[in-house]
Design an enzyme around this catalytic site. Structure first.
Site, PDB file in Angstrom:
ATOM      1  CG  PHE A 152     -14.575  14.862 -89.701  1.00  0.00           C
ATOM      2  CD1 PHE A 152     -14.646  13.875 -90.667  1.00  0.00           C
ATOM      3  CD2 PHE A 152     -13.356  15.084 -89.076  1.00  0.00           C
ATOM      4  CE1 PHE A 152     -13.521  13.122 -91.000  1.00  0.00           C
ATOM      5  CE2 PHE A 152     -12.229  14.344 -89.395  1.00  0.00           C
ATOM      6  CZ  PHE A 152     -12.313  13.359 -90.366  1.00  0.00           C
ATOM      7  CG  ASP A 237     -14.068  16.148 -81.722  1.00  0.00           C
ATOM      8  OD1 ASP A 237     -12.963  16.704 -81.585  1.00  0.00           O
ATOM      9  OD2 ASP A 237     -14.293  15.287 -82.585  1.00  0.00           O
ATOM     10  CE  LYS A 266      -7.305  17.202 -86.734  1.00  0.00           C
ATOM     11  NZ  LYS A 266      -6.567  16.162 -87.490  1.00  0.00           N
TER      12      LYS A 266
END
Length: 411
Positions: A152, A237, A266
């Site tokens: 994801f 990531d 984030k």
């Protein structure tokens, strides 16, 4: 621990009124829990009726340092009174220090500032293709990137092109070519997928949306060695896993692996606004030239002030150590529940994926029951729950949340 989960508030509208408006006027691309947040502090959220919830999701790691962290809010407040946006048409006094300090935190030379996590991943893909064409010598238009099954990395058209989640893909084609999917954790499959056209390997060091899947020991090191030997960029990531979440600055640190490019987001925005970045050395990020890539808001003064504050906070090591210690406690409590409704627990630091006996209900069902008891968590893939509380949480609060979870499993 006794917790009062009620609090006095002056609601603007009721929960049911708000939910009705969202159903009527907002696109239905989310299916949230029926909780309408009004205020938050630290690890706690209060809804419009005054009910309090212990936040065990932390905005998918965007709120690592707690809601309205005082140091971050102070930086935002100061910057709001000075300068918020210039675009990249000219400089601001915040951008240079932010890029310098973030590069140093990562042990790299250069930063490409963006806004959202998906933008960071898209940017890394573009950089890898440009590097592959100009530096490695892959013929134009033939660059390939190897990714892992269960990944994801966001929901843009290009990113869902290499997702194997039918919910993310169905109906959104035609898809972007140039990607090969291999099983996560299988270095031999990764090696078999790399050829002369391969410019990069893009992986999450720990897969978040898949259920907090930790790779086997040796896997990331093998991928690093493979990328080095084949002249392929290793892109990690760390948007969910990085910046203290797993008890180290980056999840890669658990295996002493340093990728060529980090994608970050984030928590880099301190739970206040979207801030993301691609971080690497100049021999890779240096392939970009004026006009080839950009963002009006990327690296804006307000974002840079927040990002610099986050980097400074992480530079002390306090947050990483706290996440490691509290994570040991969290995982200990969760492992006690194996056999009592829990079938498996995975993760590192304050990040846990918990598989629950499906006969007890779906993950969404269990999260609704937890919310009724004042704990907010998030499901993924059937009967798997994720726990990722802010690093400001205490051991007593973890114990209270786990007590509520145990009660839910037995009702």
């Amino acid at each position: 621990m006794t917790v009062d989960i009620t609090h006095s508030v002056d609601p603007i509208i009721s929960s049911s009124e708000h939910i009705g408006m969202v159903d009527d006027f907002a696109a239905h691309n989310y299916s949230p829990l029926p909780v309408v947040a009004a205020t938050a502090e630290g690890a706690w959220i209060t809804d419009v009726e005054g009910r309090r919830y212990l936040d065990c999701l932390a905005g998918y790691s965007a709120i690592n340092f707690g809601h309205r962290n005082r140091e971050i809010i102070a930086a935002v407040t100061d910057q709001l009174g000075r300068l918020t946006l210039t675009s990249r048409a000219f400089h601001s006094d915040r951008l240079g220090p932010f890029c310098r300090d973030l590069a140093a935190l990562c042990g790299k030379e250069m930063v490409l500032p963006m806004n959202t996590g998906a933008e960071a991943v898209e940017s890394a893909i573009k950089v890898a293709r440009k590097w592959g064409t100009e530096v490695k010598g892959v013929p134009a238009g033939q660059a390939s990137i190897v990714v892992a099954a269960g990944n994801f990395h966001g929901r843009t058209t290009t990113i869902v092109s290499f997702s194997d989640d039918p919910v993310a893909r169905t109906g959104f084609g035609p898809f972007t070519p140039g990607f090969r999917i291999v099983p996560f954790g299988d270095a031999e499959a990764m090696a078999a997928a790399i050829d002369d056209t391969t410019v990069a390997v893009l992986i999450e060091p720990i897969q978040g949306e898949a259920g907090i899947i930790v790779p086997p020991d040796g896997y990331l090191a093998a991928v690093r060695e493979l990328c080095t030997s084949t002249n392929v960029l290793m892109i990690c990531d760390e948007i969910q896993s990085g910046l203290g979440r797993t008890g180290t600055t980056f999840a890669c640190d658990h295996w002493d692996v340093v990728p060529d490019l980090y994608t970050l987001g984030k928590a880099l925005g301190g739970g206040v606004l979207p801030v993301s970045a691609v971080v690497g050395d100049s021999n890779v990020l240096g392939v970009l030239r004026p006009g080839e890539h950009g963002s009006t808001f990327g690296g804006n003064p307000l974002a840079a002030a927040v990002g610099s504050t986050v980097v400074h906070m992480l530079g002390t090591g306090y947050w990483q150590d706290r996440a490691a210690t509290l994570g040991t406690h969290l995982h200990g409590r969760l492992h006690e529940l194996i056999g009592g409704g829990v079938t498996a627990v995975r993760g590192l630091g304050l990040w846990a994926g918990v598989d629950v006996d499906p006969t007890l209900g779906t993950g969404k069902d269990l999260c609704k029951k937890l919310a009724e008891r004042g704990v907010l968590a998030k499901d993924t893939h059937g009967s798997t729950l994720r726990f990722a509380p802010p690093i400001v949480i205490t051991t007593d609060e973890i114990d209270w949340a786990m007590d509520q979870f145990a009660a839910v499993l037995h009702t």
